[in-house]
Design a protein around this motif. Structure first.
Motif, mmCIF file in Angstrom:
data_model
loop_
_atom_site.group_PDB
_atom_site.id
_atom_site.type_symbol
_atom_site.label_atom_id
_atom_site.label_comp_id
_atom_site.label_asym_id
_atom_site.label_seq_id
_atom_site.Cartn_x
_atom_site.Cartn_y
_atom_site.Cartn_z
ATOM 1 N N LEU A 113 14.088 33.569 30.710
ATOM 2 C CA LEU A 113 15.037 34.631 30.385
ATOM 3 C C LEU A 113 16.444 34.101 30.635
ATOM 4 C CD1 LEU A 113 15.513 37.675 29.665
ATOM 5 C CD2 LEU A 113 15.464 38.109 32.136
ATOM 6 N N SER A 114 17.325 34.314 29.666
ATOM 7 C CA SER A 114 18.689 33.795 29.784
ATOM 8 C C SER A 114 19.709 34.920 29.840
ATOM 9 C CB SER A 114 19.025 32.877 28.600
ATOM 10 O OG SER A 114 20.332 32.360 28.726
ATOM 11 N N GLY A 115 20.768 34.666 30.594
ATOM 12 C CA GLY A 115 21.927 35.538 30.591
ATOM 13 C C GLY A 115 23.093 34.846 29.911
ATOM 14 N N VAL A 116 24.232 35.519 29.854
ATOM 15 C CA VAL A 116 25.411 34.941 29.211
ATOM 16 C C VAL A 116 26.640 35.143 30.088
ATOM 17 C CG1 VAL A 116 24.610 35.152 26.827
ATOM 18 C CG2 VAL A 116 25.808 37.060 27.891
ATOM 19 N N ALA A 117 27.529 34.173 30.054
ATOM 20 C CA ALA A 117 28.799 34.262 30.776
ATOM 21 C C ALA A 117 29.887 33.741 29.842
ATOM 22 C CB ALA A 117 28.738 33.434 32.058
ATOM 23 N N TYR A 118 30.237 34.580 28.853
ATOM 24 C CA TYR A 118 31.215 34.136 27.860
ATOM 25 C C TYR A 118 32.203 35.215 27.430
ATOM 26 C CZ TYR A 118 29.051 36.555 23.891
ATOM 27 O OH TYR A 118 28.595 37.508 23.018
ATOM 28 N N ALA A 119 32.025 36.468 27.830
ATOM 29 C CA ALA A 119 32.907 37.541 27.362
ATOM 30 C C ALA A 119 34.360 37.285 27.737
ATOM 31 C CB ALA A 119 32.454 38.883 27.919
ATOM 32 N N HIS A 120 34.588 36.521 28.816
ATOM 33 C CA HIS A 120 35.958 36.226 29.240
ATOM 34 C C HIS A 120 36.735 35.409 28.203
ATOM 35 C CE1 HIS A 120 33.099 33.232 30.821
ATOM 36 N NE2 HIS A 120 34.011 32.349 30.469
ATOM 37 N N LEU A 121 36.022 34.765 27.275
ATOM 38 C CA LEU A 121 36.725 34.030 26.225
ATOM 39 C C LEU A 121 37.580 34.963 25.371
ATOM 40 C CD1 LEU A 121 34.118 31.470 24.808
ATOM 41 C CD2 LEU A 121 35.878 31.101 26.540
ATOM 42 N N ARG A 122 37.201 36.235 25.324
ATOM 43 C CA ARG A 122 37.935 37.186 24.482
ATOM 44 C C ARG A 122 39.292 37.544 25.066
ATOM 45 N NH1 ARG A 122 32.375 40.562 23.750
ATOM 46 N NH2 ARG A 122 31.507 39.358 22.015
ATOM 47 N N SER A 123 39.574 37.110 26.298
ATOM 48 C CA SER A 123 40.878 37.392 26.908
ATOM 49 C C SER A 123 41.919 36.325 26.562
ATOM 50 C CB SER A 123 40.738 37.481 28.427
ATOM 51 O OG SER A 123 40.391 36.220 28.977
ATOM 52 N N GLU A 166 39.181 23.991 22.875
ATOM 53 C CA GLU A 166 37.845 24.155 22.309
ATOM 54 C C GLU A 166 37.070 25.150 23.168
ATOM 55 O OE1 GLU A 166 36.565 19.901 20.451
ATOM 56 O OE2 GLU A 166 36.748 20.007 22.635
ATOM 57 N N ALA A 167 36.236 25.946 22.531
ATOM 58 C CA ALA A 167 35.279 26.774 23.259
ATOM 59 C C ALA A 167 34.031 25.928 23.471
ATOM 60 C CB ALA A 167 34.943 28.025 22.461
ATOM 61 N N LEU A 168 33.625 25.792 24.721
ATOM 62 C CA LEU A 168 32.466 24.968 25.041
ATOM 63 C C LEU A 168 31.434 25.819 25.768
ATOM 64 C CD1 LEU A 168 32.339 21.317 26.131
ATOM 65 C CD2 LEU A 168 31.043 22.979 27.482
ATOM 66 N N ARG A 214 30.263 23.324 20.920
ATOM 67 C CA ARG A 214 31.621 22.861 21.190
ATOM 68 C C ARG A 214 32.386 22.950 19.882
ATOM 69 N NH1 ARG A 214 33.156 16.623 22.753
ATOM 70 N NH2 ARG A 214 35.435 16.885 22.784
ATOM 71 N N THR A 215 33.365 23.856 19.841
ATOM 72 C CA THR A 215 34.064 24.128 18.595
ATOM 73 C C THR A 215 35.480 24.597 18.902
ATOM 74 O OG1 THR A 215 33.876 25.359 16.507
ATOM 75 C CG2 THR A 215 33.345 26.553 18.504
ATOM 76 N N PRO A 216 36.434 24.400 17.984
ATOM 77 C CA PRO A 216 37.781 24.923 18.222
ATOM 78 C C PRO A 216 37.740 26.410 18.553
ATOM 79 C CG PRO A 216 37.781 23.468 16.323
ATOM 80 C CD PRO A 216 36.352 23.637 16.716
ATOM 81 N N TYR A 217 38.535 26.801 19.550
ATOM 82 C CA TYR A 217 38.506 28.196 19.974
ATOM 83 C C TYR A 217 38.779 29.138 18.807
ATOM 84 C CZ TYR A 217 39.530 32.640 22.058
ATOM 85 O OH TYR A 217 39.506 33.982 22.339
ATOM 86 N N ALA A 218 39.731 28.817 17.963
ATOM 87 C CA ALA A 218 40.083 29.692 16.845
ATOM 88 C C ALA A 218 38.887 29.918 15.927
ATOM 89 C CB ALA A 218 41.250 29.101 16.065
ATOM 90 N N ARG A 219 38.083 28.891 15.728
ATOM 91 C CA ARG A 219 36.906 29.036 14.866
ATOM 92 C C ARG A 219 35.874 29.940 15.533
ATOM 93 N NH1 ARG A 219 34.327 23.502 13.270
ATOM 94 N NH2 ARG A 219 36.353 23.378 12.191
ATOM 95 N N TRP A 220 35.660 29.731 16.846
ATOM 96 C CA TRP A 220 34.707 30.582 17.556
ATOM 97 C C TRP A 220 35.166 32.041 17.526
ATOM 98 C CZ3 TRP A 220 35.435 33.866 21.674
ATOM 99 C CH2 TRP A 220 34.259 34.476 22.157
ATOM 100 N N ALA A 222 37.054 33.597 15.426
ATOM 101 C CA ALA A 222 36.947 34.188 14.089
ATOM 102 C C ALA A 222 35.527 34.660 13.815
ATOM 103 C CB ALA A 222 37.387 33.177 13.034
ATOM 104 N N ALA A 223 34.549 33.917 14.332
ATOM 105 C CA ALA A 223 33.154 34.315 14.146
ATOM 106 C C ALA A 223 32.748 35.420 15.100
ATOM 107 C CB ALA A 223 32.245 33.101 14.343
ATOM 108 N N ASP A 224 33.403 35.485 16.254
ATOM 109 C CA ASP A 224 33.041 36.473 17.276
ATOM 110 C C ASP A 224 33.619 37.849 16.990
ATOM 111 O OD1 ASP A 224 32.064 37.172 20.086
ATOM 112 O OD2 ASP A 224 34.224 37.573 20.263
ATOM 113 N N ARG A 225 34.818 37.903 16.432
ATOM 114 C CA ARG A 225 35.506 39.193 16.270
ATOM 115 C C ARG A 225 34.689 40.239 15.518
ATOM 116 N NH1 ARG A 225 40.354 36.097 16.291
ATOM 117 N NH2 ARG A 225 40.095 35.584 14.093
ATOM 118 N N PRO A 226 34.028 39.885 14.411
ATOM 119 C CA PRO A 226 33.271 40.921 13.696
ATOM 120 C C PRO A 226 32.182 41.579 14.541
ATOM 121 C CG PRO A 226 33.600 38.998 12.304
ATOM 122 C CD PRO A 226 34.042 38.608 13.668
ATOM 123 N N LYS A 227 31.660 40.881 15.547
ATOM 124 C CA LYS A 227 30.573 41.425 16.364
ATOM 125 C C LYS A 227 31.016 42.643 17.160
ATOM 126 C CE LYS A 227 28.771 36.736 17.017
ATOM 127 N NZ LYS A 227 28.501 35.676 18.013
#
Length: 349
Positions: A113-123, A166-168, A214-220, A222-227
């Protein structure tokens, strides 16, 4: 095959009716027991979005939404822990990096079972977690404000921003270790049972082979916002569960409005271009929240004074509804929601 007849929907319903819903008030106060986590792992729901070749079901979006409604309406804490698992699965399904072969199968089959620790990227441009290149991998430093499932999860998908913007994302074991220290469990108004902590990262070393993205933050971004623009299926699950506690002559009206908002929300979610109809998506999202709050308020009113007891179902659902108001919130969704609340108040004067 209808959505209701899909095997995963049937399993979700069985899990909800036979285990989660009867124990939801106790879980809300005492925490999610290991047996419930094991039942979720055995259900096949953890791999609903995973490729069939790795033990998953590759279920359509409509089935994923229906199972989310069912689980959230039965026990929002359990739903929230298992829904965190879906992002790591989808991340692995979309990568060709070596970690895919090591973890996708175990996660899809419910062995881990996995959790996530990434919501802070949205700040961003504020960067709570920074990542620096090391000779044999990456070093994470900073603070993860919110991490759900501590003590329940086996691994976590951790994200930060590199010096090159980059978002890693990388997988680490979900346990205290050198460079990773959890806070005490947070006492929350709702979903304390989901075992949420903050994580202090003091030079956590992660090997290169643990990197999943591992991808440029702007690209990540752009894909995250619609969610975050679409209505959360859990909102409809909570609303349905609340309306089940309300006298039918009153519930019927709200249930009809709920069905219409759900239809519009899911039509937008299925639209092939996620960046279109942004204003409409956010407006429908806010409408769904408004209806959910009406449903949970109606359940509390129906329950009367007893609904103030912490172990009353209407009270739990009302608090869980409050949690969903801010879960996954962005500045854009917050602005639309507040504007809608202000307009409703003004029109009622």
């Amino acid at each position: 095959m209808t959505i209701a007849a899909h095997p995963l929907v049937a399993r979700a319903r069985e899990l909800a009716d036979g285990l989660l819903s009867p124990a939801a008030e106790r879980v809300d106060q005492e925490g999610i027991p290991p047996g419930h986590i094991e039942a979720v792992k055995r259900s096949g729901l953890l791999g609903m979005s995973a490729p069939v070749a790795y033990g998953g079901s590759a279920a359509p979006a409509s089935v994923v939404r229906e199972t989310a409604e069912i689980l959230a309406g039965a026990c929002c804490s359990t739903w929230f822990v298992q829904t965190q698992h879906q992002t790591p699965v989808l991340t692995l399904a979309g990568t060709a990096l070596p970690v895919r072969e090591r973890l996708l199968g175990p996660l899809a089959r419910g062995e881990l079972l996995s959790g996530v620790a990434y919501a802070h990227l949205r700040s961003y441009p504020r960067v709570p977690v920074r990542v620096r290149r090391e000779a044999d991998g990456w070093r994470f430093s900073g603070t993860v404000p919110w991490y759900t499932g501590w003590g329940l999860n086996d691994v976590l998908l951790l994200a930060g921003v590199t010096e090159d913007d980059e978002a890693l994302f990388a997988f680490v074991e979900a346990r205290e270790q050198p460079g990773l220290r959890p806070s005490e469990l947070m006492r929350l108004a709702a979903l304390t049972a989901s075992r949420t902590v903050s994580l202090d990262l003091d030079g956590l070393c992660v090997p290169e082979e643990a990197v999943a993205l591992r991808t440029p933050y702007a690209r990540w971004a752009a894909a995250d916002r619609p969610k975050t623009r679409n209505a959360n299926p859990a909102v409809f699950g909570i609303a349905e569960a609340a309306l089940a506690l309300v006298e039918e002559e009153y519930a019927a009206v709200l249930r009809g409005r709920l069905a219409e908002i759900r239809r519009r929300a899911y039509a937008l979610a299925d639209h092939p271009v996620p960046d279109e109809h942004v204003e409409e998506r956010l407006a429908v999202r806010a409408e769904a929240f408004t209806l959910m709050r009406a449903a949970t308020t109606a359940a509390v009113v129906t329950g009367g004074g007893r609904a103030m007891l912490l172990d009353h179902r209407a009270q739990r659902l009302a608090r869980e509804g409050l949690f969903l108001l801010v879960q996954g919130q962005t500045s854009a969704s917050r602005a639309v929601h507040l504007k809608r609340l202000a307009e409703r108040h003004d029109s009622g004067r």
